[in-house]
Design a protein around this motif. Sequence first.
Motif, short mmCIF file in Angstrom:
data_model
loop_
_atom_site.label_atom_id
_atom_site.label_comp_id
_atom_site.label_asym_id
_atom_site.label_seq_id
_atom_site.Cartn_x
_atom_site.Cartn_y
_atom_site.Cartn_z
N GLN A 66 -3.36 -0.69 -57.38
CA GLN A 66 -2.30 0.10 -56.74
C GLN A 66 -2.88 1.10 -55.75
OE1 GLN A 66 0.10 2.46 -59.44
NE2 GLN A 66 1.92 1.97 -58.25
N ARG A 67 -2.20 1.25 -54.61
CA ARG A 67 -2.63 2.17 -53.56
C ARG A 67 -1.46 3.06 -53.15
NH1 ARG A 67 -7.09 1.32 -55.14
NH2 ARG A 67 -8.65 0.06 -54.13
N ARG A 68 -1.78 4.25 -52.67
CA ARG A 68 -0.74 5.16 -52.19
C ARG A 68 -0.11 4.59 -50.92
NH1 ARG A 68 -4.56 8.65 -54.10
NH2 ARG A 68 -3.75 10.21 -55.56
N SER A 69 1.20 4.76 -50.85
CA SER A 69 1.94 4.38 -49.66
C SER A 69 3.00 5.45 -49.42
CB SER A 69 2.62 3.02 -49.84
OG SER A 69 3.50 2.79 -48.76
N TYR A 70 3.11 5.86 -48.18
CA TYR A 70 4.11 6.87 -47.86
C TYR A 70 5.32 6.26 -47.15
CZ TYR A 70 0.65 10.06 -49.56
OH TYR A 70 -0.24 10.71 -50.39
N ALA A 71 5.44 4.93 -47.22
CA ALA A 71 6.69 4.29 -46.81
C ALA A 71 7.73 4.63 -47.87
CB ALA A 71 6.49 2.78 -46.70
N ARG A 72 9.00 4.48 -47.56
CA ARG A 72 10.04 4.79 -48.54
C ARG A 72 9.81 3.93 -49.79
NH1 ARG A 72 12.56 7.15 -51.97
NH2 ARG A 72 14.82 7.36 -51.99
N HIS A 73 9.79 4.58 -50.92
CA HIS A 73 9.54 3.89 -52.18
C HIS A 73 10.46 4.47 -53.26
CE1 HIS A 73 6.92 7.44 -52.00
NE2 HIS A 73 7.16 7.55 -53.28
N TRP A 74 10.55 3.79 -54.36
CA TRP A 74 11.37 4.27 -55.46
C TRP A 74 10.48 4.46 -56.68
CZ3 TRP A 74 15.35 6.81 -56.76
CH2 TRP A 74 15.77 6.82 -58.09
N THR A 75 10.73 5.52 -57.38
CA THR A 75 10.09 5.76 -58.65
C THR A 75 11.16 6.23 -59.62
OG1 THR A 75 8.45 7.10 -59.82
CG2 THR A 75 9.46 8.10 -57.90
N PRO A 76 11.06 5.90 -60.88
CA PRO A 76 12.07 6.35 -61.84
C PRO A 76 12.12 7.86 -62.02
CG PRO A 76 10.77 4.55 -62.76
CD PRO A 76 10.11 4.96 -61.48
N VAL A 77 11.13 8.57 -61.52
CA VAL A 77 11.13 10.03 -61.60
C VAL A 77 11.41 10.58 -60.20
CG1 VAL A 77 9.74 12.08 -62.10
CG2 VAL A 77 9.46 10.01 -63.49
N HIS A 78 12.38 11.46 -60.10
CA HIS A 78 12.66 12.12 -58.82
C HIS A 78 13.03 13.57 -59.09
CE1 HIS A 78 16.75 11.01 -60.01
NE2 HIS A 78 17.13 12.06 -59.30
N LEU A 79 13.11 14.35 -58.04
CA LEU A 79 13.41 15.78 -58.17
C LEU A 79 14.83 16.05 -57.74
CD1 LEU A 79 10.14 17.24 -56.63
CD2 LEU A 79 10.68 16.85 -59.04
N ASP A 80 15.52 16.91 -58.49
CA ASP A 80 16.82 17.44 -58.12
C ASP A 80 16.65 18.93 -57.86
OD1 ASP A 80 18.04 14.99 -58.57
OD2 ASP A 80 18.93 15.55 -60.49
N PHE A 81 17.08 19.37 -56.70
CA PHE A 81 17.04 20.79 -56.35
C PHE A 81 18.46 21.32 -56.34
CE2 PHE A 81 13.23 19.00 -54.44
CZ PHE A 81 12.25 19.91 -54.83
N THR A 82 18.75 22.36 -57.12
CA THR A 82 20.09 22.93 -57.12
C THR A 82 20.19 23.97 -56.01
OG1 THR A 82 19.49 24.59 -58.78
CG2 THR A 82 20.43 22.52 -59.58
N VAL A 83 21.33 23.96 -55.35
CA VAL A 83 21.59 24.87 -54.24
C VAL A 83 22.98 25.47 -54.42
CG1 VAL A 83 20.08 23.61 -52.65
CG2 VAL A 83 22.50 23.01 -52.77
N THR A 84 23.25 26.55 -53.71
CA THR A 84 24.57 27.18 -53.81
C THR A 84 25.50 26.75 -52.68
OG1 THR A 84 23.76 29.13 -52.65
CG2 THR A 84 23.72 29.18 -55.07
N ASP A 85 24.96 26.23 -51.58
CA ASP A 85 25.76 25.76 -50.45
C ASP A 85 25.17 24.43 -49.99
OD1 ASP A 85 26.98 25.20 -48.00
OD2 ASP A 85 26.80 27.25 -47.25
N ILE A 86 25.69 23.34 -50.52
CA ILE A 86 25.09 22.03 -50.26
C ILE A 86 25.21 21.62 -48.79
CG2 ILE A 86 27.08 20.59 -50.84
CD1 ILE A 86 24.96 18.75 -52.32
#
Length: 142
Positions: free
Chosen positions: A67-87
Motif C-alpha cells: 500500500q502507498r499513500r495517494s492524495y487522489a480522492r479516496h474513501w476510508t471508513p473513518v472520517h472527521l465531522d466538524f460541528t459549526v454554528t453557521d453551516i
Amino acid sequence: MDAPTEIRICIDVDSLERGIAFYTQALGLRLARRLGNDWAELLGASSPIDLLANASGTAPLGESHAQRRSYARHWTPVHLDFTVTDIDAAVARAVAAGAVLEHAVEDRKWGRIAGFADPFGHGFDLLEFKGRGYDEILNPSP
C-alpha cells in the motif's frame, strides 16, 4: 488497562504549508507549533490535529507493504465531522479555501450536514446541530 486521556487526530498531507493554509482558512483552526519540517499541530477543535507531511507514493506501513499513500480522492471508513454554528458560512469558507463540496447542505431531524473532500483527498463533514442535536432522533421532545 488505562483508558486513553486524549484523542489526537493525525492527517497526512503532501504539503505541510498547503495543509496548514487549508485547515486554518477552511475551519478556523490555528497553528499552535511546528514539530520539525514535516509536522504541525493545529488547535481550535475539541482535539488537537497533527498535520504530517508525507509524499505521495510513500509507504504508510513500512516498505514491505504494498500500500502507498495517494492524495487522489479516496474513501476510508473513518472520517472527521466538524460541528459549526453557521453551516452556510462554514461551507462557503471551506469551499473558498479549496474544499470540494461533494454533498450539499441537507436538513436532517437533528440539524444540517454537508460533505466535502479536502485538497488531500480526505473526506470530512460539517454538522450544524439544532434543538437537542442527535437526541432529536432518539427521544421525542419533552
